[in-house]
Design a protein around this motif. Sequence first.
Motif, mmCIF file in Angstrom:
data_model
loop_
_atom_site.group_PDB
_atom_site.id
_atom_site.type_symbol
_atom_site.label_atom_id
_atom_site.label_comp_id
_atom_site.label_asym_id
_atom_site.label_seq_id
_atom_site.Cartn_x
_atom_site.Cartn_y
_atom_site.Cartn_z
ATOM 1 N N ASN A 168 0.801 -1.222 0.000
ATOM 2 C CA ASN A 168 0.000 0.000 0.000
ATOM 3 C C ASN A 168 0.834 1.274 0.000
ATOM 4 O O ASN A 168 0.364 2.335 0.422
ATOM 5 N N GLY A 169 2.074 1.166 -0.447
ATOM 6 C CA GLY A 169 2.866 2.361 -0.707
ATOM 7 C C GLY A 169 3.811 2.814 0.370
ATOM 8 O O GLY A 169 4.474 3.854 0.218
ATOM 9 N N ILE A 170 3.920 2.073 1.478
ATOM 10 C CA ILE A 170 4.855 2.454 2.534
ATOM 11 C C ILE A 170 6.280 2.112 2.100
ATOM 12 O O ILE A 170 6.551 1.003 1.663
ATOM 13 N N ARG A 171 7.192 3.080 2.240
ATOM 14 C CA ARG A 171 8.590 2.877 1.819
ATOM 15 C C ARG A 171 9.572 2.862 2.976
ATOM 16 O O ARG A 171 10.751 2.555 2.800
ATOM 17 N N GLY A 172 9.099 3.202 4.179
ATOM 18 C CA GLY A 172 9.963 3.183 5.353
ATOM 19 C C GLY A 172 9.217 2.608 6.538
ATOM 20 O O GLY A 172 8.068 2.991 6.800
ATOM 21 N N ILE A 173 9.840 1.659 7.248
ATOM 22 C CA ILE A 173 9.198 1.013 8.391
ATOM 23 C C ILE A 173 10.116 1.096 9.601
ATOM 24 O O ILE A 173 11.282 0.683 9.532
ATOM 25 N N LEU A 174 9.607 1.646 10.693
ATOM 26 C CA LEU A 174 10.314 1.623 11.970
ATOM 27 C C LEU A 174 9.760 0.429 12.739
ATOM 28 O O LEU A 174 8.631 0.466 13.244
ATOM 29 N N ASN A 175 10.545 -0.635 12.807
ATOM 30 C CA ASN A 175 10.075 -1.929 13.281
ATOM 31 C C ASN A 175 10.396 -2.130 14.761
ATOM 32 O O ASN A 175 11.553 -2.313 15.132
ATOM 33 N N PHE A 176 9.360 -2.123 15.605
ATOM 34 C CA PHE A 176 9.533 -2.354 17.029
ATOM 35 C C PHE A 176 9.341 -3.822 17.401
ATOM 36 O O PHE A 176 9.387 -4.165 18.569
ATOM 37 N N THR A 182 11.592 -9.018 5.864
ATOM 38 C CA THR A 182 12.087 -8.966 4.491
ATOM 39 C C THR A 182 11.191 -8.033 3.698
ATOM 40 O O THR A 182 9.969 -7.971 3.929
ATOM 41 N N ALA A 183 11.794 -7.307 2.770
ATOM 42 C CA ALA A 183 11.047 -6.341 1.968
ATOM 43 C C ALA A 183 11.836 -6.058 0.702
ATOM 44 O O ALA A 183 13.037 -6.353 0.623
ATOM 45 N N PRO A 184 11.201 -5.471 -0.300
ATOM 46 C CA PRO A 184 11.919 -5.118 -1.531
ATOM 47 C C PRO A 184 13.050 -4.136 -1.241
ATOM 48 O O PRO A 184 13.031 -3.427 -0.223
ATOM 49 N N PRO A 185 14.057 -4.073 -2.117
ATOM 50 C CA PRO A 185 15.225 -3.222 -1.877
ATOM 51 C C PRO A 185 14.902 -1.734 -1.729
ATOM 52 O O PRO A 185 15.658 -1.007 -1.087
ATOM 53 N N TYR A 186 13.793 -1.278 -2.308
ATOM 54 C CA TYR A 186 13.468 0.145 -2.227
ATOM 55 C C TYR A 186 12.802 0.518 -0.900
ATOM 56 O O TYR A 186 12.526 1.696 -0.642
ATOM 57 N N VAL A 187 12.539 -0.463 -0.056
ATOM 58 C CA VAL A 187 11.930 -0.210 1.253
ATOM 59 C C VAL A 187 13.020 -0.223 2.318
ATOM 60 O O VAL A 187 13.824 -1.154 2.389
ATOM 61 N N ARG A 188 13.035 0.793 3.133
ATOM 62 C CA ARG A 188 14.039 0.897 4.201
ATOM 63 C C ARG A 188 13.398 0.512 5.534
ATOM 64 O O ARG A 188 12.342 1.041 5.898
ATOM 65 N N ILE A 189 14.063 -0.401 6.245
ATOM 66 C CA ILE A 189 13.562 -0.853 7.535
ATOM 67 C C ILE A 189 14.594 -0.572 8.611
ATOM 68 O O ILE A 189 15.760 -0.948 8.475
ATOM 69 N N HIS A 190 14.173 0.105 9.680
ATOM 70 C CA HIS A 190 15.010 0.301 10.853
ATOM 71 C C HIS A 190 14.404 -0.508 11.993
ATOM 72 O O HIS A 190 13.209 -0.379 12.280
ATOM 73 N N ASN A 191 15.232 -1.339 12.613
ATOM 74 C CA ASN A 191 14.772 -2.224 13.679
ATOM 75 C C ASN A 191 15.142 -1.686 15.052
ATOM 76 O O ASN A 191 16.292 -1.310 15.281
#
Length: 225
Positions: A168-176, A182-191
């Motif tokens: 649904n278009g989210i490109r950045g996830i702050l993961n608590f 896992t996500a596509p390369p264009y998505v940035r995840i901070h854990n």
Amino acid sequence: MPENKIPQVTAKRLPLYYRYLEKLHAIGKQRVSSADLSDALHIDPATIRRDFSYLGELGKKGYGYNVTYLLQFLRDFLKQDEVTNVVLVGVGNLGTALLRYNFYRSHNTKIVAGFDQDPNKVGKDVDGIPVYSMDRLSEVTQLHNVEVAILTVPLNAAQSTADFLVKNGIRGILNFTPARLTAPPYVRIHNIDLTIELQTLIYFLKNFPEGNPGDSEEESLTTEK
């Protein structure tokens, strides 16, 4: 140096500098040295000078840094005058606490909505922030131009929820969550794993009782995908 060439550890420290410079500016301080910043932020002076060197010639030897100029430079560089809307997914205990916090110290980040599957939470609000059902995610994120989500769902729902966010278009996830997503390369995840951070803190207290071991350059609550 172009913004995308700045080391990530430097980029993470820039908001710390900005926040402290705001305090100095508020009390009328006109200039500050790297040693002053080091004492206040517990970052090695050489690291501070190196960080600023990536941005250009911001100070003068023997003078230090002009507080007003440096504050304005960082405000422009960090785009502090732009407000970034964020959503939170998973309105449990932690999610509710984050909604109540809502980045109160930040003028450029705002949680505009929460999302949850629990019908007892949907339709209510937390400190003025509405809670929606997940099937309204696309509608709400498009309305508020949202590309960043905070994820505070249970572990067993983390990956499927992240997949839904990306769809649904989210490109950045702050993961608590403890999950390593896992996500596509264009998505940035901070854990952000609070258990690991607490265990690390306890370890340092036991093994380095007199203070922090060395420069804090590599220490961060945030790890990246």
